[in-house]
Design a protein around this motif. Structure first.
Motif: not given
Length: 163
Positions: A63-69
């Motif tokens: 989530h934090e590094l590559i924006n996976v919801a």
């Protein structure tokens, strides 16, 4: 991690293709722990095609590094087609790359569920805005599953980049 000769050969082959096509690659890896990026950087000159790679072992890192919801992770789990698609998309955007390899799976010996056994791995290769997803179940111990996943990812990327 000791790479098999086949993995070294595939990584060098992919590196040559990326160099020839002037493409940048990134990886977003979970169960392989950076093994694909390690293989790619084993080849001299890899700085011509690899600028950033992500080891997103935890859901928080995805989530934090590559924006996976967060909703994707909660609804489908880390080891899912939906998650690897978001991993590839996020990695390409954050790294400003042309190609992404995303991998999430269960290397074992723990972490398995009835529908996701040890050796179950999802992959997403993203090239030129197109996503190709694959799921595999590999056999063997943790190291064998990880090495098979690295080899599979390299082979599929070469296959799809040459379309």
């Amino acid at each position: 991690m000791e790479l098999h000769q086949e993995i070294k050969t595939l990584a060098a082959q992919l590196g040559a293709i990326l160099t020839d096509k002037c493409l940048w690659i990134t990886t977003a890896e979970s169960c392989t722990g950076g093994g694909v990026s390690y293989a790619l950087t084993d080849t001299p000159g890899s700085s011509r095609y690899l600028g950033r790679a992500f080891v997103t072992y935890s859901n928080e890192a995805k989530h934090e590094l590559i924006n996976v919801a967060t909703s994707t992770l909660e609804q489908f789990g880390a080891v899912s087609e939906q998650t690897v698609k978001e991993m590839a998309f996020g990695a390409i955007n954050v790294a400003n790359a042309d190609v992404a390899i995303a991998i999430s799976g269960i290397a074992g010996p723990g972490g398995a569920t009835p529908d996701k056994p040890v050796g179950f791995v999802w992959f997403c290769i993203q090239i030129a805005g197109k996503q190709f997803t694959f799921k595999q179940i590999f056999s063997g111990d943790r190291a064998q599953v990880r090495l098979q996943a690295i080899e599979f990812a390299l082979k599929k990327t070469i296959e799809k980049i040459n379309l």
